[in-house]
Design an enzyme around this catalytic site. Sequence first.
Site, short mmCIF file in Angstrom:
data_model
loop_
_atom_site.label_atom_id
_atom_site.label_comp_id
_atom_site.label_asym_id
_atom_site.label_seq_id
_atom_site.Cartn_x
_atom_site.Cartn_y
_atom_site.Cartn_z
N ASP A 133 -16.05 53.93 137.68
CA ASP A 133 -15.63 55.21 137.11
C ASP A 133 -16.81 56.10 136.77
O ASP A 133 -16.69 57.32 136.73
CB ASP A 133 -14.76 54.99 135.88
CG ASP A 133 -13.40 54.46 136.31
OD1 ASP A 133 -13.29 53.23 136.52
OD2 ASP A 133 -12.48 55.26 136.50
N ARG B 225 -4.21 58.28 139.08
CA ARG B 225 -5.30 57.58 138.40
C ARG B 225 -6.29 57.07 139.43
O ARG B 225 -6.06 57.13 140.62
CB ARG B 225 -4.74 56.42 137.55
CG ARG B 225 -3.74 55.59 138.37
CD ARG B 225 -3.81 54.15 138.18
NE ARG B 225 -5.10 53.61 138.48
CZ ARG B 225 -5.53 53.31 139.71
NH1 ARG B 225 -4.78 53.55 140.79
NH2 ARG B 225 -6.71 52.78 139.90
N GLY B 226 -7.45 56.54 138.91
CA GLY B 226 -8.54 56.16 139.79
C GLY B 226 -9.52 57.32 139.82
O GLY B 226 -9.12 58.48 139.92
N ALA B 227 -10.82 57.00 139.75
CA ALA B 227 -11.83 58.05 139.51
C ALA B 227 -11.80 59.19 140.54
O ALA B 227 -11.63 60.36 140.16
CB ALA B 227 -13.21 57.40 139.42
N LYS C 94 -12.98 49.47 135.14
CA LYS C 94 -11.83 48.98 134.38
C LYS C 94 -12.18 47.78 133.50
O LYS C 94 -12.93 46.89 133.91
CB LYS C 94 -10.72 48.60 135.37
CG LYS C 94 -9.45 48.02 134.79
CD LYS C 94 -8.81 48.88 133.73
CE LYS C 94 -8.50 50.27 134.22
NZ LYS C 94 -8.22 51.23 133.11
N GLN D 230 -2.72 47.50 137.24
CA GLN D 230 -3.06 48.25 138.47
C GLN D 230 -3.29 47.31 139.64
O GLN D 230 -3.04 47.68 140.79
CB GLN D 230 -4.33 49.09 138.24
CG GLN D 230 -4.15 50.29 137.32
CD GLN D 230 -4.47 49.97 135.88
OE1 GLN D 230 -4.35 48.82 135.44
NE2 GLN D 230 -4.89 50.97 135.14
O1 MRU Z 1 -7.44 53.51 134.35
P1 MRU Z 1 -7.55 53.65 135.84
O2 MRU Z 1 -6.45 52.98 136.57
O3 MRU Z 1 -7.75 55.10 136.26
O4 MRU Z 1 -8.90 52.89 136.19
C1 MRU Z 1 -9.38 52.92 137.50
C2 MRU Z 1 -10.52 52.01 137.76
O5 MRU Z 1 -11.10 51.44 136.87
C3 MRU Z 1 -11.00 51.93 139.17
O6 MRU Z 1 -11.59 50.69 139.43
C4 MRU Z 1 -12.04 53.03 139.40
O7 MRU Z 1 -11.54 54.30 139.05
C5 MRU Z 1 -12.50 53.06 140.79
S1 MRU Z 1 -11.24 53.74 141.82
C6 MRU Z 1 -11.88 54.03 143.32
#
Ligand code: MRU
Length: 321
Positions: free
Chosen positions: A219, A51-53, A230, A178
Amino acid sequence: MGGELEPQRIVRLEDDAVVVLDQRRLPSEEVDLRCASASAVAEAIRTLAVRGAPAIGIAAAYGLALAAERGEDLETAYETLAASRPTAVNLRWALEAMRDDPSRERAERIHADEVARCRAMGAHALELFPEGARVLTHCNAGGLATGGYGTALGAIRAAYEAARIEHVWVDETRPLLQGARLTAWELEQLGIPHAVIVDGAAASLMARGEVDLVVTGADRIAANGDTANKIGTYALAVSAAHHGLPLVIVAPTSTLDPTASTGAEIPIEERDPAEVTARFAARNPAFDVTPADLVAAIVTERGVHRVPYAETLPREAAAAR
Ligand code: MRU
């Protein structure tokens, strides 16, 4: 400095599988998840094993390379991966970058480039951290979320190495924690002083003068600077503005979406209400949009941007594609 989370530890392509460090099991267990097909990678993305963009873009790129090596139908693989999560634009960006050359080498280059972007952002963001900064961050925008180093957490790490950080407040980040599970784990490995707080504590810490700035990842960022991140980031932005504190977004150009003119065009993922409570009716939007006028600066690998973002971000996105 403490332990470095190696990029290949987070996500890699082996001969017969995309292998991810299963983020659902952290911090109690460090176990790999092997994904032997593009649809298995899509499932790992959908269920937040990875997970994470930027990290989901990288995983999808490896998934497409695996599909090509296995002789899977590439259009089906592309669509299955693209449909795994809707909000982070990095997913489609990485798949698009693989279209002409769905090879292992191309996917590895995307991975290496994303990590390099994180390091560049860390250097640019340094000027935004006052001496002795007490920083508040939300969700996890560290190496786990980006395939190595991190965006917001990478900037915090660079600032710590430059002796600018006194303390990091870590929003626990309901409902999937997270912050409490992943960001705290990464900060512990890096030896950076931190404390987890419940999301609802952020505003009162600001009121007590215990926060100097808020730093998060993103994201998807629209052409005007409206930023999806998030769920809870918008509430932090409102609180920060009320207390006269800057909210800084750290995100690579792969997170920019110049086709969305404002945040209203960003699709927001609605996840299973059971992630919030299995006992009662619930609603579970996974992201929110912070309006650009509440964002003090957006840091990409190309530099620090400020309002009006529409004058610089679309050019930036075009140059990076
Ligand atoms: O649902 P997730 O855990 O994938 O959400 C991730 C986030 O919101 C992060 O802040 C975002 O992807 C930036 S990660 C470098």
